[in-house]
Design a protein around this motif. Structure first.
Motif, short mmCIF file in Angstrom:
data_model
loop_
_atom_site.label_atom_id
_atom_site.label_comp_id
_atom_site.label_asym_id
_atom_site.label_seq_id
_atom_site.Cartn_x
_atom_site.Cartn_y
_atom_site.Cartn_z
N GLY A 148 0.79 -1.22 0.00
CA GLY A 148 0.00 0.00 0.00
C GLY A 148 0.82 1.27 0.00
N GLN A 150 2.28 2.77 2.46
CA GLN A 150 2.07 3.60 3.65
C GLN A 150 2.85 2.99 4.82
OE1 GLN A 150 0.45 6.46 3.56
NE2 GLN A 150 -0.21 6.21 1.43
N GLY A 234 -11.84 9.07 -0.96
CA GLY A 234 -11.22 8.07 -0.10
C GLY A 234 -11.54 6.65 -0.54
N ILE A 236 -11.95 5.68 -3.53
CA ILE A 236 -11.20 5.37 -4.76
C ILE A 236 -9.96 4.55 -4.44
CG2 ILE A 236 -9.82 6.39 -6.61
CD1 ILE A 236 -11.83 8.63 -6.78
N PHE A 237 -9.34 4.84 -3.29
CA PHE A 237 -8.11 4.14 -2.91
C PHE A 237 -8.35 2.64 -2.76
CE2 PHE A 237 -5.01 2.57 0.21
CZ PHE A 237 -3.83 2.95 -0.42
N LEU A 238 -9.57 2.26 -2.35
CA LEU A 238 -9.88 0.84 -2.19
C LEU A 238 -9.91 0.12 -3.53
CD1 LEU A 238 -12.75 1.10 0.47
CD2 LEU A 238 -10.30 0.69 0.85
N SER A 240 -8.36 1.52 -6.65
CA SER A 240 -7.16 1.75 -7.46
C SER A 240 -6.28 2.79 -6.78
CB SER A 240 -7.55 2.23 -8.86
OG SER A 240 -6.41 2.62 -9.60
N SER A 241 -5.09 2.37 -6.38
CA SER A 241 -4.15 3.31 -5.77
C SER A 241 -3.64 4.31 -6.80
CB SER A 241 -2.98 2.55 -5.14
OG SER A 241 -2.29 1.78 -6.13
N PHE A 244 -6.23 7.02 -7.08
CA PHE A 244 -6.20 7.85 -5.88
C PHE A 244 -5.00 8.79 -5.90
CE2 PHE A 244 -4.71 8.56 -1.52
CZ PHE A 244 -5.84 9.16 -0.97
N ASN A 245 -3.83 8.27 -6.27
CA ASN A 245 -2.64 9.11 -6.34
C ASN A 245 -2.78 10.21 -7.38
OD1 ASN A 245 -1.32 7.62 -4.35
ND2 ASN A 245 -0.44 6.18 -5.83
N VAL A 248 -4.66 12.92 -5.67
CA VAL A 248 -3.79 13.59 -4.69
C VAL A 248 -2.83 14.53 -5.41
CG1 VAL A 248 -1.97 13.23 -2.99
CG2 VAL A 248 -3.97 11.74 -3.00
N THR A 314 0.18 0.70 -13.06
CA THR A 314 0.00 1.03 -11.64
C THR A 314 0.82 2.25 -11.24
OG1 THR A 314 -0.39 -1.30 -11.13
CG2 THR A 314 0.17 0.14 -9.29
#
Length: 365
Positions: A148, A150, A234, A236-238, A240-241, A244-245, A248, A314
């Motif tokens: 992830g 993080q 939020g 969206i992160f679940l 596709s990272s 989400f990025n 951001v 990705t």
């Protein structure tokens, strides 16, 4: 007893001016109290991480001078600039202070002060937070392998030597994030309400309403809209990272572009609107303004680039796609609605002043 006395003495009410003066005489200052609270949190983390250091301590040469761009695949210079995304993201929302102009007693003076002081305060607090981290940093390859992307939980757990200690450090960051989220929601709801009041978004009459009664003066509809958008982002992160990025990254790009446009217009207008401003920057104004505009242009290109190469589906940075997409949507909406109804924020003394919402449009009902 007068009505004023009743208000001042009622339980749960705001303190009167006399009470506020009494508190000041006793040495109480709200802003100072907040700053002390933040300082206590930072020094707690500083002492805890530095003293424990279960993973060992790094020498100053590593903590202050080590730089390894190999993980990104870019050249050393470009990797350095790519690494500016996190601090740029930290500072990106400082312009949202301007969204509170209508709730400040002296915005012409206090808002520029808040904007100016946010830079050194953010730098110092960030430095105090980062120094114990880099001096007690665990194995970097282990942190890069965290699923992830993080690693802060693993970082604190490794440094503190226990799950409980790691959770305690993480919880401090979590609570800071909660308080930041409250401020973000407040500023976002005010900005949303302002756009609705000025007929700049669809269904402006609905989202431009200000509540009465229990939530007196709260733009509840605008607040719920901005909160819903944040929740969806939020989620969206679940899925596709990468997506989400992209959002951001585009936040930094969009905010930077929104800051640069009025600065550029001011420079092109020979800064005539800044002649009587409390913070006109004097003879340095042109130079500083051009530096700001140039940096934002570079920032837009920089934060549209992928963080690592070679690129796959990705790791690809889709921020530029989102940025262009929102620009197209905004342009189309301006052609359809904005050029006919949007005249900008109301000026005190105009018919739209005093927080009056325009009459409903046909498409808003």
């Amino acid at each position: 007893m007068s009505s004023d006395d009743k208000v001042g003495s009622s339980e749960g009410s705001l303190p009167t001016d006399e009470a506020a003066q009494d508190l000041k005489k006793l040495g109480y200052n709200q802003e100072m109290t907040r700053n002390r609270g933040l300082a206590h949190v930072l020094f707690t983390m500083l002492i805890s991480l530095s003293v424990r250091a279960a993973a060992g301590r790094r020498p100053a040469s590593f903590a202050l001078g080590f730089f390894d761009p190999s993980a990104s695949g870019w050249t050393a210079g470009w990797s350095f600039f790519i690494g500016l995304l996190p601090p740029a993201y930290t500072y990106s929302a400082m312009g949202m202070i301007a969204s509170m102009c209508e709730e400040v007693r002296n915005p012409a003076k206090q808002v520029p002060q808040a904007l100016a002081w946010s830079i050194p305060i953010g730098f110092l607090t960030g430095l105090v937070f980062l120094l114990p981290v880099v001096f007690t940093l665990p194995d970097i390859s282990m942190l890069l392998a965290v699923p992830g992307g993080q690693p802060i939980g693993v970082l604190f757990t490794t440094i503190m030597g226990s799950r409980g200690g790691g959770f305690g450090m993480w919880f401090i960051i979590f609570m800071i994030g909660i308080f930041c989220a409250i401020s973000i929601c407040c500023a976002a709801s005010r900005a949303t309400w302002s756009f609705a009041r000025d007929r700049a978004i669809p269904y402006s009459t609905f989202f431009g309403k200000v509540n009465h009664g229990v939530l007196e003066g709260v733009p509840l509809n605008a607040y719920l809209l901005s909160t819903l958008v944040q929740v969806l982002l939020g989620l969206i992160f679940l899925g596709s990272s990468a997506a989400f990025n992209a959002f951001v990254g585009v936040a930094v790009i969009c905010l930077g572009a929104s800051y640069a446009m009025p600065v550029l217009l001011s420079v092109l207008d020979r800064r005539r609107q800044m002649l009587d401003a409390p913070y006109s920057l004097g003879r340095w104004g042109y130079f500083i303004n051009w530096i700001a505009v140039s940096w934002v242009l570079f920032e837009i290109v920089l934060f549209s680039m992928p963080a690592v190469v070679p690129v796959n589906s990705t790791s690809m940075n889709y921020a530029s796609v989102v940025f262009i997409g929102f620009a197209v949507i905004s342009g189309v909406w301006y052609i359809i609605n904005g050029r006919q109804h949007y005249t900008g924020p109301p000026i005190p003394g105009d018919s739209m002043a005093n927080d009056q919402i325009p009459t409903p449009l046909k498409g808003d009902q």
